[in-house]
Write an enzyme that holds these catalytic residues in place. Structure first.
Site, PDB file in Angstrom:
ATOM      1  N   ASN A  21       0.840  -1.204   0.000  1.00 31.64           N
ATOM      2  CA  ASN A  21       0.000   0.000   0.000  1.00 31.64           C
ATOM      3  C   ASN A  21       0.870   1.246   0.000  1.00 31.64           C
ATOM      4  O   ASN A  21       1.798   1.336   0.812  1.00 31.64           O
ATOM      5  CB  ASN A  21      -0.875  -0.013   1.254  1.00 31.64           C
ATOM      6  CG  ASN A  21      -1.956   1.050   1.252  1.00 31.64           C
ATOM      7  OD1 ASN A  21      -2.537   1.368   0.230  1.00 31.64           O
ATOM      8  ND2 ASN A  21      -2.222   1.612   2.416  1.00 31.64           N
ATOM      9  N   ASP A  85       5.805  -4.969   1.949  1.00 35.87           N
ATOM     10  CA  ASP A  85       4.717  -4.304   2.672  1.00 35.87           C
ATOM     11  C   ASP A  85       3.564  -5.308   2.828  1.00 35.87           C
ATOM     12  O   ASP A  85       3.792  -6.458   3.197  1.00 35.87           O
ATOM     13  CB  ASP A  85       4.330  -3.031   1.906  1.00 35.87           C
ATOM     14  CG  ASP A  85       3.372  -2.099   2.647  1.00 35.87           C
ATOM     15  OD1 ASP A  85       3.830  -1.344   3.522  1.00 35.87           O
ATOM     16  OD2 ASP A  85       2.168  -2.147   2.345  1.00 35.87           O
ATOM     17  N   TRP A  86       2.325  -4.907   2.563  1.00 41.11           N
ATOM     18  CA  TRP A  86       1.204  -5.828   2.699  1.00 41.11           C
ATOM     19  C   TRP A  86       1.328  -7.023   1.748  1.00 41.11           C
ATOM     20  O   TRP A  86       0.767  -8.100   1.999  1.00 41.11           O
ATOM     21  CB  TRP A  86      -0.118  -5.105   2.459  1.00 41.11           C
ATOM     22  CG  TRP A  86      -0.553  -4.288   3.630  1.00 41.11           C
ATOM     23  CD1 TRP A  86      -0.546  -2.922   3.737  1.00 41.11           C
ATOM     24  CD2 TRP A  86      -1.078  -4.775   4.874  1.00 41.11           C
ATOM     25  NE1 TRP A  86      -1.021  -2.536   4.970  1.00 41.11           N
ATOM     26  CE2 TRP A  86      -1.351  -3.647   5.681  1.00 41.11           C
ATOM     27  CE3 TRP A  86      -1.330  -6.045   5.388  1.00 41.11           C
ATOM     28  CZ2 TRP A  86      -1.867  -3.763   6.977  1.00 41.11           C
ATOM     29  CZ3 TRP A  86      -1.840  -6.162   6.667  1.00 41.11           C
ATOM     30  CH2 TRP A  86      -2.105  -5.031   7.455  1.00 41.11           C
ATOM     31  N   GLU A 109      10.610  -5.274   4.135  1.00 40.65           N
ATOM     32  CA  GLU A 109       9.770  -4.158   4.588  1.00 40.65           C
ATOM     33  C   GLU A 109       8.297  -4.559   4.697  1.00 40.65           C
ATOM     34  O   GLU A 109       7.422  -3.914   4.125  1.00 40.65           O
ATOM     35  CB  GLU A 109       9.948  -2.958   3.656  1.00 40.65           C
ATOM     36  CG  GLU A 109      11.205  -2.175   3.922  1.00 40.65           C
ATOM     37  CD  GLU A 109      11.245  -1.655   5.362  1.00 40.65           C
ATOM     38  OE1 GLU A 109      10.466  -0.742   5.698  1.00 40.65           O
ATOM     39  OE2 GLU A 109      12.044  -2.180   6.151  1.00 40.65           O
ATOM     40  N   HIS A 254      11.222   2.955   2.949  1.00 39.07           N
ATOM     41  CA  HIS A 254      10.294   1.822   3.056  1.00 39.07           C
ATOM     42  C   HIS A 254       9.953   1.237   1.687  1.00 39.07           C
ATOM     43  O   HIS A 254       9.916   0.022   1.531  1.00 39.07           O
ATOM     44  CB  HIS A 254       9.018   2.265   3.774  1.00 39.07           C
ATOM     45  CG  HIS A 254       7.940   1.228   3.766  1.00 39.07           C
ATOM     46  ND1 HIS A 254       8.075   0.004   4.401  1.00 39.07           N
ATOM     47  CD2 HIS A 254       6.706   1.217   3.184  1.00 39.07           C
ATOM     48  CE1 HIS A 254       6.967  -0.706   4.216  1.00 39.07           C
ATOM     49  NE2 HIS A 254       6.134  -0.003   3.482  1.00 39.07           N
TER      50      HIS A 254
END
Length: 278
Positions: A21, A85-86, A109, A254
């Protein structure tokens, strides 16, 4: 036909790249050309990129269900998963629920475990509290598009080009179109909430600890306050994830595939070769 839009190149072992995201498959554009052999696939998660935006809640379970359907539609099996991430959390979850389908898993990350508020930097914790506050979160993410803009100008060491930022912004021109972004931002498993998602994270943590026959790769970075996996989280991973290689890839934010795409691809390729995963 699969519902999710995806980019695809090459042939051989399926290697699936899952974004986070508020990104899309566009985030892998500088990684994929340097990975080498394999059938490289990068889907856009439901509600993101060029995938459709159905009237759903955009919960983690929703994303996992659409991703399952995409795997089934393409008859993908014996895959290597790469998640950021997600996308990393979805990769863990998918592997835990379909252990026979996954031959290797690389990540960076991402959400490796349920977190306490003090696992975040003070700035990140304050932002998460605001996003979770009714009315305030809507103003921050829906009314404005700053959440998306800041991801690719502040969540990186070097801001992306105007052209690339336009690609990231294109799926989210209106407040309604940004609902998936807000839903993701509110689901970070913090302080035991949301409880259902915390249970799923704990379930995939059990898989990560017990899957001794599945090679795993953690790519780490340094030099930015936006990083989610620092020294403490890396240490947790080495102590709690079986069959794990850890490789440092330099300074990045990130959204590290914007800052270090060639390093990510190089280390991923070396790991794939080292463990005979393609």
């Amino acid at each position: 036909m699969p519902v999710l839009h995806h980019e695809e190149t090459g042939s051989g072992t399926p290697i699936v790249f899952l974004h986070g995201n508020p990104g899309s498959s566009h985030g892998w554009r500088h990684v994929l050309p340097h990975v080498g052999g394999g059938r490289l696939l990068a889907p856009d998660l439901i509600g993101m990129g060029r995938s459709p935006k159905p009237d759903i809640g955009y919960t983690f379970a929703d994303h996992a269900r659409y991703l399952d359907d995409w795997f089934d539609a393409l008859e993908l099996d014996d895959v290597v998963l790469v998640g950021h991430d997600w996308g990393g959390a979805l990769a863990f979850d998918h592997a835990a629920r379909h252990p026979g389908r996954v031959r290797g898993l690389a990540f960076f990350e991402t959400i490796v475990k349920p977190m306490a508020w003090d696992d975040l930097s003070p700035q990140a914790a304050e932002r998460s509290r605001k996003i979770r506050t009714p009315g305030v979160g809507e103003e921050m993410v829906l009314t404005q598009d700053l959440f998306i803009r800041q991801a690719f100008t502040g969540g990186v060491r070097t801001p992306v080009s105007d052209d690339d930022l336009a690609v990231y912004l294109a799926p989210f021109p209106t407040p309604e179109s940004r609902r998936p972004v807000l839903a993701w931002a509110r689901q970070l498993p913090l302080g035991g909430e949301p409880a259902g998602l915390v249970e799923r994270v704990e379930a995939y943590d059990r898989w990560l600890a017990g899957a001794t026959g599945v090679p795993k790769l953690l790519l780490t970075f340094e030099g930015s306050p936006t990083l989610l996996i620092g020294e403490a989280m890396t240490k947790w991973c080495t102590e709690n994830i079986a069959a794990l290689d850890v490789v440092a890839c330099g300074e990045a934010g990130h959204h590290a595939q914007e800052d270090r795409p060639k390093e990510i691809a190089t280390e991923l390729s070396a790991w794939l070769n080292r463990h005979g995963l393609r």
